[in-house]
Design a protein around this motif. Structure first.
Motif, mmCIF file in Angstrom:
data_model
loop_
_atom_site.group_PDB
_atom_site.id
_atom_site.type_symbol
_atom_site.label_atom_id
_atom_site.label_comp_id
_atom_site.label_asym_id
_atom_site.label_seq_id
_atom_site.Cartn_x
_atom_site.Cartn_y
_atom_site.Cartn_z
ATOM 1 N N ALA A 192 6.416 -22.422 0.157
ATOM 2 C CA ALA A 192 6.177 -21.140 -0.514
ATOM 3 C C ALA A 192 5.575 -21.316 -1.905
ATOM 4 N N THR A 193 5.885 -22.415 -2.574
ATOM 5 C CA THR A 193 5.374 -22.640 -3.924
ATOM 6 C C THR A 193 4.109 -23.490 -3.944
ATOM 7 N N ALA A 194 3.656 -23.906 -2.772
ATOM 8 C CA ALA A 194 2.418 -24.684 -2.680
ATOM 9 C C ALA A 194 1.227 -23.764 -2.946
ATOM 10 N N SER A 195 0.099 -24.375 -3.231
ATOM 11 C CA SER A 195 -1.117 -23.595 -3.448
ATOM 12 C C SER A 195 -1.500 -22.880 -2.147
ATOM 13 N N ALA A 196 -2.292 -21.839 -2.295
ATOM 14 C CA ALA A 196 -2.767 -21.109 -1.114
ATOM 15 C C ALA A 196 -3.519 -22.051 -0.179
ATOM 16 N N GLU A 197 -4.257 -22.992 -0.724
ATOM 17 C CA GLU A 197 -5.009 -23.938 0.105
ATOM 18 C C GLU A 197 -4.077 -24.798 0.946
#
Length: 175
Positions: free
Chosen positions: A60-65
């Protein structure tokens, strides 16, 4: 079942053992397990619910990519990979449990049409935690979610992927 302790407890595993045990929870995306381990594990992550929360937070906290990489690693529901027997063991069990292996030719055609429309709109496959649903509910969700905005649908897909992960961890605790 979520309060059952995973065996061995995740916090007792070194990085390689943790990734070997949990790297496949997120479809073809062991980096989620790697990042979870790197962030540190406590007794709170020794249960399926606790580990699911920690791993879910990593995604959930990862980048959109990075999120899109995980979403795109998922197979189409009732798609060509399923028909060819090319799914992971977890995906095969989950899709069969929802009756996707028993679709009529008309239902398969509907899934194919929706898979194509969905990917044309969002540029990633439709992802849904299918456990507890049947093919009729899945088709209805497919049609409903086609109306989402791309950002809303990416967030929905991540939520569904995290639900899949929780269910997979609960299944492992039961074994």
């Amino acid at each position: 079942m979520s309060d059952k302790i995973l065996t061995p407890p995740p916090r007792t595993l070194d990085r390689d053992a943790f990734v070997a045990r949990f790297g496949d929870i997120y479809e073809h995306s062991p980096w989620v397990a790697e990042l979870t381990w790197e962030r540190g594990l406590t007794t709170a992550q020794d249960t399926p619910a606790g580990l699911a929360d920690a791993m879910g937070n990593a995604l959930a906290t990862a980048s959109a990519e990075r999120q899109l990489e995980v979403i795109r690693a998922h197979p189409d529901l009732a798609g060509k990979a399923a028909l060819a027997g090319d799914l992971t063991d977890d995906s095969t069990r989950e899709q069969a449990g929802a009756g996707l292996d028993q679709c009529t030719p008309e239902e398969l055609a509907r899934f194919e049409c929706l898979n194509e429309a969905y990917k044309a709109r969002f540029d990633f496959p439709f992802v849904m935690a299918v456990k507890g649903n049947d093919r009729h509910a899945i088709l209805a969700a497919f049609e409903r979610r086609l109306n989402n905005s791309p950002d809303e649908e990416r967030r929905t897909a991540v939520e569904q992927i995290n639900r899949i992960a929780r269910l997979r961890l609960e299944d492992r605790a039961g074994k």
